[in-house]
Write an enzyme that holds these catalytic residues in place. Structure first.
Site, PDB file in Angstrom:
ATOM      1  N   ALA A  18      50.335  42.715  30.291  1.00 44.62           N
ATOM      2  CA  ALA A  18      50.560  43.948  29.526  1.00 44.62           C
ATOM      3  C   ALA A  18      49.937  45.127  30.266  1.00 44.62           C
ATOM      4  O   ALA A  18      48.819  45.040  30.775  1.00 44.62           O
ATOM      5  CB  ALA A  18      49.950  43.814  28.139  1.00 44.62           C
ATOM      6  N   SER A  58      46.119  40.828  29.507  1.00 44.04           N
ATOM      7  CA  SER A  58      46.092  42.289  29.631  1.00 44.04           C
ATOM      8  C   SER A  58      45.924  42.645  31.098  1.00 44.04           C
ATOM      9  O   SER A  58      45.425  41.827  31.885  1.00 44.04           O
ATOM     10  CB  SER A  58      44.911  42.864  28.856  1.00 44.04           C
ATOM     11  OG  SER A  58      43.703  42.537  29.524  1.00 44.04           O
ATOM     12  N   ASP A  59      46.319  43.852  31.467  1.00 50.20           N
ATOM     13  CA  ASP A  59      45.886  44.361  32.756  1.00 50.20           C
ATOM     14  C   ASP A  59      44.360  44.506  32.681  1.00 50.20           C
ATOM     15  O   ASP A  59      43.758  44.443  31.604  1.00 50.20           O
ATOM     16  CB  ASP A  59      46.580  45.684  33.107  1.00 50.20           C
ATOM     17  CG  ASP A  59      46.536  45.950  34.614  1.00 50.20           C
ATOM     18  OD1 ASP A  59      45.681  45.355  35.307  1.00 50.20           O
ATOM     19  OD2 ASP A  59      47.349  46.760  35.104  1.00 50.20           O
ATOM     20  N   TRP A  60      43.752  44.737  33.824  1.00 42.54           N
ATOM     21  CA  TRP A  60      42.289  44.659  33.906  1.00 42.54           C
ATOM     22  C   TRP A  60      41.620  45.815  33.147  1.00 42.54           C
ATOM     23  O   TRP A  60      41.801  46.979  33.492  1.00 42.54           O
ATOM     24  CB  TRP A  60      41.884  44.627  35.376  1.00 42.54           C
ATOM     25  CG  TRP A  60      41.785  43.226  35.918  1.00 42.54           C
ATOM     26  CD1 TRP A  60      40.710  42.712  36.598  1.00 42.54           C
ATOM     27  CD2 TRP A  60      42.725  42.151  35.812  1.00 42.54           C
ATOM     28  NE1 TRP A  60      40.945  41.388  36.900  1.00 42.54           N
ATOM     29  CE2 TRP A  60      42.155  41.012  36.437  1.00 42.54           C
ATOM     30  CE3 TRP A  60      43.981  42.008  35.217  1.00 42.54           C
ATOM     31  CZ2 TRP A  60      42.810  39.777  36.498  1.00 42.54           C
ATOM     32  CZ3 TRP A  60      44.634  40.787  35.289  1.00 42.54           C
ATOM     33  CH2 TRP A  60      44.042  39.691  35.917  1.00 42.54           C
TER      34      TRP A  60
END
Ligand code: BGC
Length: 723
Positions: A229, A262-264
């Site tokens: 995401a 999730s993205d970081w």
């Protein structure tokens, strides 16, 4: 089904593998025999479940040591397995963490070769497996909407169909090696500017027709096991927290059953994230020293234990996430240990990198200068700092420590040997704010004047240095300031052309630059992207005719920034950090064709040293769909590859539609004089559009024009079909 750790894979072996690969810590105890992932879940405490739904280091999510469930190990990224830089990397183990540096995303897309999408994936998957990685954080398939986006080079194209075809191959290639992909960044992360805070708005039709298809194909056809995401908000909700994106669309409509991460550091709140279909909150614990992490403090960390115990969150919600994670772990053989071992720096891997580079180079313009004739040249001047620059190490998370990287200058010198005297002059300096330097330009012009021909190699770079906060141009976190060539290159190219008109300009960049200052006077222009570890060899081979160029632009090159749709019709994020996609469907060539704007070079454009004739088009509508056949003949002097592109236009529709849309393509290789038949079958989806009032795709009866050609603006044959 039963899932058991193979008895022949004792812990001692696991420990040795972990040491050699340097990547996975041995579990404290073997996974007990278990019948199903559900039965494994049943043995977990709540704390252990919560430990699995957030990062446990920069590139691992948590495991359950008591049960012998290891962490999942991830690695960037799209262009090669990233070097080790997490707590697992210990130089003392002697881990070789270089990898095959593959051509970047836009280069792959310029091949228009689905098989190469698969091959690139297979190289990545194999090297990931060898290095003990479970998930490759790629492919990056965000639609290329705005030339300024710093990360366009990592992505593929402006077109949803081309995007889908390449993404599917890539995903299958990686996953056939027993390693998962994480298709990113879901969704509409098409600028880097304030990427963690911008809000993207677009109408439903644009979402369905342009931005979603790549993810749909990757998930449904490619069977991608994980999705990442994006950072941005979409219609007011952060992507990693959006019930619409994750629950309604991805899991509901697309039927995705894998793992969403999730993205970081893309999660901002415990609620609603914990309630939606996000399974793992990934990120880096920026507040802690390496080795002393506090990942339990993440939004989906220890706080969730209290929320479940207090009755605010139902434990079944956490169970669902853990099951998604366990199922993916099972699919990639983490429990059985029988993933194929993978391979490392093999000649086959290098051959894939080279083949993609060969087919990616786009000959934009050629007024009888190329191919250069080795026998007819005594001296060649190579000018431009990029000729001597390596690109693998820059760009942000897609950086790669390459086994080797052949620069353009080395490629030319290797090819020409002693036959041609090669002189090199940088002509400009790569430095912050560097402008045209009169002394360097004089030196370059003198070298150009003294040579029989000139190869200018310039363009953009992945940052001034490899340091994170110094990234610029084709790089993560920052967008490009404009579409102009930096470091005073316009003046330099003009001076070189004046000194020697037999100059080919080669551009290394992830996408278009403004060429107006010198394009009219330049006889030959080549788009070389960032061509991976053998990019310099491929470039030399193309310039001297050992390889016939066959790349085609996967995005429109506008003449100037203001003429690109995101700038002509929409605006850069306003002070409220709103990115309103007011251009709607009219992304890329859909805009240029429908609004009658002349681009510098059209979507699908790319010249060859031979010529192709298109003939005998037949179009017929039958039960299987619309069948299209035609004949392609190589009418020129040398063998070559051609990408045959099929566009569909709806002659009349109740809602506005783009003038034409890519719906099929094929790549053919033909010897001189040879000809072949090409056929396509177009299903309903090739003619339908998303109708927001009907809430679905709609094939509106009427007449459609089938246009087949060598680019979106070089249509060679056309016909009508009534549906
Ligand atoms: C990037 C992702 C990448 C991740 C891990 C993020 O900043 O947006 O594409 O996979 O970092 O490196």
């Amino acid at each position: 089904m039963s899932f058991r750790r193979s008895s022949w894979f004792p812990l001692a072996i696991l420990a040795v593998v972990a040491l050699v690969a340097g990547c996975r810590a041995a579990p404290e105890q073997a996974v007990p025999e278990f019948e199903s992932v559900e039965s494994l879940l049943a043995q977990m405490t709540l704390q252990e479940k919560v430990d699995m739904i957030h990062a446990n280091s920069s590139f691992t999510s948590g495991g359950v040591p008591r049960l012998g469930i290891p962490e999942i190990v991830m690695s960037d990224g799209p262009h090669g397995v990233r070097h080790e830089h997490t707590r697992y990397y210990d130089k003392a183990t002697g881990v070789e963490d270089a990898s095959t540096y593959l051509p970047v995303g836009t280069a792959l897309a310029a091949t228009w070769n689905e098989e190469l999408g698969y091959d690139i994936g297979a190289v990545l998957g194999s090297e990931a497996a060898y290095r003990g990685k479970d998930i490759i954080l790629g492919p990056g398939i965000n639609i290329i909407r705005d030339p300024l986006n710093g990360r366009n080079f990592e992505y593929l194209t402006e077109d949803p169909y081309l995007n889908s075809r390449l993404a599917v191959g890539y995903v299958q290639g990686v996953q056939d090696q027993g390693v998962a992909t994480s298709v990113k960044h879901y969704i509409a992360n098409s600028l880097e500017y304030e990427r963690r805070f911008v809000n993207v708005e677009m109408d439903e039709r644009t979402f369905r027709e342009i931005y979603l298809p790549g993810f749909r194909a990757a998930v449904q056809e490619g069977e991608a096991l994980t999705v990442m995401a994006a950072y941005n908000k979409f219609r007011g909700d952060w992507c990693a927290q959006s019930a619409f994106l994750l629950d309604d669309v991805l899991r509901g409509e697309l039927g995705f059953e894998g793992l969403v991460m999730s993205d970081w550091n893309a999660v901002h709140e415990t609620f609603p994230t914990v309630l939606v279909g996000l399974d793992i909150e990934m990120g880096t614990d920026l507040g802690q020293e390496w080795g002393k992490p506090d990942y339990g403090a993440f939004h989906m960390g220890d706080v969730v234990v209290g929320l479940v115990e207090g009755g605010t969150v139902d434990e079944a919600v956490i169970d669902r996430k853990v099951l998604n994670i366990l199922r993916v772990m099972e699919a990639i053989h983490i429990f059985s240990g029988d993933r194929p071992p993978g391979a490392y720096n093999t000649p086959e891997h290098q051959a894939v990198a080279r083949k993609v580079a060969d087919q990616s180079i786009v000959l934009l313009k050629n007024e009888a200068l190329l191919p250069l004739d080795r026998g007819g040249l005594e001296t060649l001047a190579v000018i431009g700092a990029n000729a001597d620059r390596k690109h693998a190490g820059g760009g942000g998370s897609s950086q790669v420590k390459a086994f080797y990287e052949v620069t353009a200058l080395e490629g030319l010198r290797n090819l020409l040997g002693d036959d041609v005297e090669v002189t090199y002059v940088p002509g400009y300096t790569v430095a912050r704010e560097a402008a045209a330097d009169p002394a360097m330009i004089r030196e370059a012009a003198a070298a150009a004047a003294a040579a029989d021909a000139v190869v200018y190699v310039g363009g953009l770079i992945h940052g001034y240095t490899d340091e994170w906060d110094d990234n610029a141009y084709d790089a993560e976190v920052l967008d490009k300031p404009d579409m102009m060539l930096p470091f005073g290159q316009d003046a330099l190219i003009q001076a070189v052309l004046e000194a020697n008109p037999r100059t080919v300009v080669v551009l290394q960049s992830g996408g278009p630059v403004d060429m107006r200052a010198w394009e009219p006077d330049t006889p030959a222009i080549v788009q070389a992207w960032y061509g991976g570890m053998d990019g310099g060899s491929a470039l030399a081979a193309v310039l001297f005719g050992d390889v016939n160029p066959s790349g085609k632009l996967p995005m429109t090159f506008p003449r100037r920034l203001e003429e690109s749709p995101a700038h002509a019709l929409a605006s850069y994020p306003d002070e409220n950090l709103l990115i309103d996609h007011t251009e709607g469907l009219f992304v890329g060539y859909r805009y240029f064709d429908s609004h009658d704007v002349e681009p510098a070079f059209a979507f699908g454009h790319g010249l060859s040293y031979t010529s192709f004739d298109y003939s005998d088009l037949e179009v017929s509508a039958g039960d299987a769909g619309v069948e299209v056949t035609l004949r392609i003949t190589n009418t020129g002097p040398v063998a070559g590859g051609e990408v045959v592109q099929l566009y569909v236009g709806d002659d009349e529709s109740s809602l506005p539609r783009p003038a034409k849309e890519l719906k099929a393509f094929d790549r053919v290789e033909l010897e001189p004089g040879a000809s072949t038949s090409v056929s396509f079958v177009l299903g309903d989806d090739a003619f339908s559009y998303y109708h927001p009032d009907r809430g679905g795709w709609f094939l509106e009866p009427g007449s459609f024009t089938i246009q087949v050609g060598s680019s979106s603006r070089d249509i060679r044959v056309r016909d009508r079909v009534e549906l």
